[in-house]
Design a protein around this motif. Structure first.
Motif, PDB file in Angstrom:
ATOM      1  N   ASN A 129       7.675   5.174  -3.002  1.00 59.94           N
ATOM      2  CA  ASN A 129       6.830   5.197  -4.195  1.00 59.94           C
ATOM      3  C   ASN A 129       6.867   6.560  -4.885  1.00 59.94           C
ATOM      4  OD1 ASN A 129       5.454   6.148  -1.854  1.00 59.94           O
ATOM      5  ND2 ASN A 129       3.474   5.930  -2.889  1.00 59.94           N
ATOM      6  N   ARG A 130       7.231   7.622  -4.156  1.00 63.05           N
ATOM      7  CA  ARG A 130       7.341   8.948  -4.773  1.00 63.05           C
ATOM      8  C   ARG A 130       8.752   9.250  -5.247  1.00 63.05           C
ATOM      9  NH1 ARG A 130       3.639  12.300  -0.370  1.00 63.05           N
ATOM     10  NH2 ARG A 130       1.736  11.059  -0.669  1.00 63.05           N
ATOM     11  N   ASP A 145       0.979   8.083   3.213  1.00 63.48           N
ATOM     12  CA  ASP A 145       0.716   7.473   1.903  1.00 63.48           C
ATOM     13  C   ASP A 145       2.001   7.234   1.117  1.00 63.48           C
ATOM     14  OD1 ASP A 145      -2.007   7.312   2.293  1.00 63.48           O
ATOM     15  OD2 ASP A 145      -2.435   9.224   1.311  1.00 63.48           O
ATOM     16  N   GLU A 146       3.093   7.781   1.598  1.00 61.76           N
ATOM     17  CA  GLU A 146       4.393   7.547   0.955  1.00 61.76           C
ATOM     18  C   GLU A 146       5.063   6.372   1.655  1.00 61.76           C
ATOM     19  OE1 GLU A 146       6.944  10.996   0.804  1.00 61.76           O
ATOM     20  OE2 GLU A 146       8.385   9.986  -0.500  1.00 61.76           O
ATOM     21  N   TYR A 147       5.418   5.351   0.888  1.00 61.80           N
ATOM     22  CA  TYR A 147       5.921   4.107   1.496  1.00 61.80           C
ATOM     23  C   TYR A 147       7.119   3.574   0.725  1.00 61.80           C
ATOM     24  CZ  TYR A 147       3.457   1.765  -2.315  1.00 61.80           C
ATOM     25  OH  TYR A 147       3.043   1.369  -3.567  1.00 61.80           O
TER      26      TYR A 147
END
Lengths: 198, 198
Positions: free
Chosen positions: A68-69, A42-44
């Motif tokens: 994104n994080r 989910d991290e991209y």
């Protein structure tokens, strides 16, 4: 050295410290690149985070590509071209239909990235704005108009990306004529493993 | 008319044809807006698609905001300000820590959008580059440098967005000082329902 044939894509895994060298072997070709954290897909790779932290649209040597994080995914360790895009989504079936009047549109970089990422369960909806290596997008500062111009890359130009975390990386040899001056060439790459250098 | 208090967010549902009017009641405030298709929440508002199809960075009256699936989500029916951003991710906890040296950072628009979207099961990882209404980002066309400047919006400026499909829309009154000239004001909005006009 490995070759990505014209109008196709590849995905690979990198460990932290590995270096990915993306090469334009003939000049004027674009490679759309995206990435996901192997530990949590989910991290991209995030264009908006990377542009915000660099305070510039066009990233080059020394700049960091963020997730994104807000975690570093890559550092650009070397860049012999100096001009890439990070504002546009990969070319897609619908884009070919809308902008090129192709019926039906080809899968484009979006479809080729999704096909390459399928083994990791990542589908087309999750292909974000890509780091479009060698893509030359000019901006008019008065109107904000953007124009896709032939790449500035010459044969042999390359970008060296150091992985800052374990990654799944997908990249293409771009399918959009306007992006590659209607030349549809291949892209080459090689991976220099951290473990081999140690 | 409804008010989004300073440094907070709201989410609402729209039907196709509904019009959302986002108003800067006092001037120089920013509202980060994102949207998801109600019929399939994997379809979301895409900066890269919208910029590509409009062939410009700064969208205004008559322009269409597209989803990642290249379908129109909104048409900008009216825009009294004329300058918005669609390149940067919403301000976030990590952004406040990195760029403003706040410890710990506040949730920012990203956190406020995620909180507002929680009833639809949409978390922070899925908040994309937003349509940053009234945000004034200047670009240097030679270097690509971006600068966040005070908004050009004056008290009462507004944007009217016509929904082109059933949507979940989230928006904020922005928390980032640089974006709103350190004024941290509210944002107002109202929804004009298609069914009420029929």
């Amino acid at each position: 050295m490995e070759r990505i044939p014209p109008c196709s894509g590849r995905a690979i895994e990198l460990d932290a410290g590995d270096e990915l060298v993306v090469i334009d072997p003939m000049g004027q070709q674009v490679s759309d690149l995206t990435a996901f954290a192997r530990d949590d897909l989910d991290e991209y790779l995030s264009s908006g985070r990377s542009i915000d932290y660099a305070a510039k649209l066009w990233l080059s040597t020394g700049d960091v590509l963020y997730s994104n994080r807000s975690r570093p995914m890559f550092t650009i360790a070397e860049d012999t071209c100096g001009r890439h895009d990070f504002t546009l989504t990969p070319c897609s079936k619908e884009m070919f239909e809308k902008l090129y009047d192709e019926r039906p549109g080809r899968p484009g970089c979006e479809g080729n990235l999704a096909t390459a990422l399928a083994p990791w369960g990542i589908g087309r909806d999750r292909v974000p704005v890509a780091f479009n290596i060698f893509m030359h997008v000019a901006m008019d500062p008065a109107t904000g108009a953007v124009a896709v111009l032939p790449p500035l890359s010459r044969a042999g130009d390359h970008v060296r990306l150091r992985a800052e975390m374990p990654l799944v990386v997908a990249m293409t040899a771009c399918s959009a004529g306007q992006s590659n001056n209607f030349s549809y060439k291949p892209i080459d790459f090689r991976v220099e493993r951290a473990v081999a250098r140690a």
